[in-house]
Each structure stands twice: as structure tokens, then as C-alpha cells.
Design a protein around this motif. Structure first.
Motif, PDB file in Angstrom:
ATOM      1  N   ASP A 259       0.824  -1.214   0.000  1.00  0.00           N
ATOM      2  CA  ASP A 259       0.000   0.000   0.000  1.00  0.00           C
ATOM      3  C   ASP A 259       0.860   1.267   0.000  1.00  0.00           C
ATOM      4  O   ASP A 259       0.547   2.234  -0.701  1.00  0.00           O
ATOM      5  CB  ASP A 259      -0.940   0.015   1.219  1.00  0.00           C
ATOM      6  N   GLU A 260       1.938   1.240   0.783  1.00  0.00           N
ATOM      7  CA  GLU A 260       2.880   2.366   0.837  1.00  0.00           C
ATOM      8  C   GLU A 260       3.442   2.653  -0.550  1.00  0.00           C
ATOM      9  O   GLU A 260       3.429   3.776  -1.054  1.00  0.00           O
ATOM     10  CB  GLU A 260       4.078   2.001   1.744  1.00  0.00           C
ATOM     11  N   ASP A 261       3.963   1.581  -1.142  1.00  0.00           N
ATOM     12  CA  ASP A 261       4.600   1.667  -2.456  1.00  0.00           C
ATOM     13  C   ASP A 261       3.589   2.111  -3.513  1.00  0.00           C
ATOM     14  O   ASP A 261       3.881   2.946  -4.378  1.00  0.00           O
ATOM     15  CB  ASP A 261       5.162   0.268  -2.786  1.00  0.00           C
ATOM     16  N   TYR A 262       2.387   1.568  -3.422  1.00  0.00           N
ATOM     17  CA  TYR A 262       1.310   1.860  -4.383  1.00  0.00           C
ATOM     18  C   TYR A 262       0.983   3.360  -4.364  1.00  0.00           C
ATOM     19  O   TYR A 262       0.851   3.993  -5.403  1.00  0.00           O
ATOM     20  CB  TYR A 262       0.077   1.037  -4.012  1.00  0.00           C
ATOM     21  N   LYS A 263       0.866   3.892  -3.147  1.00  0.00           N
ATOM     22  CA  LYS A 263       0.536   5.322  -3.004  1.00  0.00           C
ATOM     23  C   LYS A 263       1.558   6.189  -3.728  1.00  0.00           C
ATOM     24  O   LYS A 263       1.215   7.140  -4.421  1.00  0.00           O
ATOM     25  CB  LYS A 263       0.500   5.700  -1.520  1.00  0.00           C
ATOM     26  N   LYS A 264       2.827   5.846  -3.555  1.00  0.00           N
ATOM     27  CA  LYS A 264       3.902   6.622  -4.202  1.00  0.00           C
ATOM     28  C   LYS A 264       3.780   6.540  -5.718  1.00  0.00           C
ATOM     29  O   LYS A 264       3.853   7.539  -6.423  1.00  0.00           O
ATOM     30  CB  LYS A 264       5.275   6.066  -3.786  1.00  0.00           C
ATOM     31  N   LYS A 265       3.609   5.320  -6.202  1.00  0.00           N
ATOM     32  CA  LYS A 265       3.622   5.127  -7.658  1.00  0.00           C
ATOM     33  C   LYS A 265       2.367   5.686  -8.338  1.00  0.00           C
ATOM     34  O   LYS A 265       2.400   6.018  -9.509  1.00  0.00           O
ATOM     35  CB  LYS A 265       3.764   3.635  -7.983  1.00  0.00           C
ATOM     36  N   MET A 266       1.263   5.749  -7.599  1.00  0.00           N
ATOM     37  CA  MET A 266      -0.001   6.162  -8.217  1.00  0.00           C
ATOM     38  C   MET A 266      -0.412   7.579  -7.802  1.00  0.00           C
ATOM     39  O   MET A 266      -1.522   8.010  -8.103  1.00  0.00           O
ATOM     40  CB  MET A 266      -1.112   5.165  -7.835  1.00  0.00           C
ATOM     41  N   LYS A 267       0.487   8.308  -7.145  1.00  0.00           N
ATOM     42  CA  LYS A 267       0.081   9.602  -6.564  1.00  0.00           C
ATOM     43  C   LYS A 267      -0.349  10.629  -7.622  1.00  0.00           C
ATOM     44  O   LYS A 267      -1.183  11.476  -7.352  1.00  0.00           O
ATOM     45  CB  LYS A 267       1.158  10.160  -5.627  1.00  0.00           C
ATOM     46  N   ASP A 268       0.204  10.523  -8.823  1.00  0.00           N
ATOM     47  CA  ASP A 268      -0.160  11.503  -9.859  1.00  0.00           C
ATOM     48  C   ASP A 268      -1.256  10.993 -10.794  1.00  0.00           C
ATOM     49  O   ASP A 268      -1.580  11.635 -11.780  1.00  0.00           O
ATOM     50  CB  ASP A 268       1.081  11.869 -10.696  1.00  0.00           C
ATOM     51  N   SER A 269      -1.810   9.837 -10.475  1.00  0.00           N
ATOM     52  CA  SER A 269      -2.775   9.233 -11.393  1.00  0.00           C
ATOM     53  C   SER A 269      -4.215   9.491 -10.941  1.00  0.00           C
ATOM     54  O   SER A 269      -4.506   9.506  -9.754  1.00  0.00           O
ATOM     55  CB  SER A 269      -2.537   7.717 -11.460  1.00  0.00           C
TER      56      SER A 269
END
Length: 277
Positions: A259-269
Motif C-alpha cells: 500500500d505504501e509503495d502503491y501510493k507513491k507510484k499512483m500519486k499523480d494518477s
């Protein structure tokens, strides 16, 4: 990538699309076969019903970039399709799609599935599919998925790249696996609207029932059991077809890390996924 998807690179990139071709694009294990069967039934279910019982789905809807030495290449199969429209599938990220599909302004149907269920499904697929790399254990597989070191690359880049393309390419219909599970009929209506088709209520009912997971899993022309590179003793090609099966695989710690990693990768989407329904 594995060489099975790069050996025929030139021919794939030079593939000549026709204006009425329909390209089905997905990250692997996101509902490709499901949507392929829906489209095949929509276009040919009534015209040539014998197709459904005599030709496997991977011959009706060729996989453009595949090249397995003992089997025809995807480009050969696609070029020799007798149908109009030709239904063709790809797992390419948007930047690798042969340019003739854009030049011919082809209709494209993209299906996206939430990352957690997608990685679980991909893991079991890699265990049973001889042309995929050995998956190793679940924990290292999950890390590899987060790093994007997968056949066909990063899930994050894939779903976002196609989502961005949708903003500029009007003939791209973006679907979600979870929506299809929740209400197949509703999603079928949206798809028909995009394709400009108007099947009768009776036909829609027939299609919806034909593509229910359990029916497809039993159907040898849809479940890939006739393809020798799949080892069904390890896992079936169609395993569960559910939303939320990730909960049986992720530990609490893995889920938090993901979830942590996902938030970072999807923050601009602006893309929104559901991991349960």
C-alpha cells in the motif's frame, strides 16, 4: 520480456492493421480471455456459432506478439484471420503497439484489474505456463512485481500509460475487471455503445451467461486446456476469477508495504481501482 514475445519483433511492429480491426489490450491476467470471448460472441455468436465449439479462443483472437517455434506466430494468425472485424489481443504497454493501429484509427478495448488481484493471478499463471520465467516464491515475486521486473513490464506504467492514451484517442474504451464482475450486463451495454452494436435482449442474455466464469472454465475452447505450454496439474489457466483473492496471499506486512509503495507510484494518477466489491 521473454524471447517468445520479442523473437518476431520486426514483423509485429510492421503489422498492417485494418480500420475495422479491434485490438484488445491488457496487462497479463486482467481479463483478456473474458473480454475476447465477449467480443467474439458479440460479433460472431449468431453468424457462425460453430466457431465457439470448434476453434480455441487463442485462434479466434490471436495474441499478436507471441512466437512459439512449434506454433504459428501471432502475426501469421492475425494476418490470416477470415473474420471481419479481426479481433486481436496484445499485452503491450501503449508505447509498443504497432503504429498502424493508430494510423488506421482502430477501436481498442483496454481492460485493467486492481494490482493486488492481478499480481496473485499472474503468480499462479507463471507457475503453470512454460513460456513464462519461473516465478520463485510468492514473497520475492511480489517484490519483483513492485519493481516492475515482470514480463511486459510494470503494472503501474501499463495501466497509467493506457489511461493517459485514452484522453487523446477517442476510440479507446477503458474497462475495469471489477466492474465486469460486479455487473457483466451493464458493462456489456457500455461496450456495445462504444462499438456501435445493438444486440437484442435475448442475445445479450445469451452472451452474459456464456461468459460467466464457471461456464468459461468448463469450456475447452475458452480455458486454454488445449494449449500444451500450460501445465494444468500445477494450476488451471482460469483459477478463481474473483475480486479480493489477494487476501488469501498477502500477509499483513506485505499488504502494508504494498500500500505504501502503491501510493507513491499512483500519486499523480486519476485512476481509481477497487480491491474488493
Amino acid at each position: 520480456m521473454t524471447h517468445y514475445f520479442t523473437d518476431n519483433w520486426e514483423n509485429v511492429q510492421n503489422f498492417q492493421a485494418r480500420p475495422d480491426d479491434i485490438l484488445i489490450a491488457t496487462y497479463p491476467k486482467a481479463g483478456t480471455t473474458w473480454v475476447s470471448c465477449i467480443l467474439d460472441l458479440l460479433y460472431f455468436g449468431q453468424k457462425s456459432p460453430e466457431r465457439q465449439t470448434s476453434i480455441p479462443i487463442y485462434d479466434r483472437v490471436p495474441f499478436l506478439e507471441i512466437k512459439i517455434p512449434t506454433v504459428h506466430s501471432g502475426t501469421d494468425l492475425a494476418e490470416n484471420l477470415p473474420t471481419s472485424p479481426r479481433l486481436i489481443k496484445t499485452h503491450f504497454p501503449v508505447q509498443f503497439v504497432p503504429k498502424s493501429f493508430w494510423e488506421q484509427n482502430c477501436k481498442i478495448v483496454y481492460v485493467a484489474r486492481n494490482a493486488k488481484d492481478n499480481v496473485v493471478s499472474f503468480f499462479h499463471f507463471d507457475r503453470m505456463n512454460m513460456v513464462e520465467p519461473e516465478p520463485g516464491d510468492w514473497s520475492s515475486y511480489l517484490n519483483r512485481f513492485m519493481e516492475g521486473k515482470m514480463v511486459f513490464g510494470s503494472w503501474y506504467d501499463h495501466v497509467n500509460g493506457w489511461w493517459k492514451k485514452k484522453q487523446t484517442h477517442s476510440k479507446l474504451h477503458y474497462m475495469f475487471y471489477e466492474d465486469l464482475i460486479e455487473d457483466t450486463g451493464r458493462e456489456l451495454d457500455k461496450l456495445c455503445c462504444f462499438l456501435g452494436l445493438s444486440p437484442s435482449a435475448e442475445e445479450k442474455k445469451r452472451i452474459t451467461s456464456g461468459v460467466q466464469f464457471d461456464n468459461m472454465k468448463k469450456n475447452d475452447m475458452a480455458n486454454y486446456s488445449t494449449l500444451p505450454v500450460m501445465d494444468f496439474k500445477i494450476s488451471p489457466f482460469m483459477r478463481k476469477g474473483k475480486v479480493g483473492d489477494w487476501k488469501n496471499h498477502f500477509t499483513v506486512a506485505q499488504n502494508e508495504q504494498f500500500d505504501e509503495d502503491y501510493k507513491k507510484k499512483m500519486k499523480d494518477s486519476t485512476l481509481q481501482f477497487r480491491t474488493e466489491i
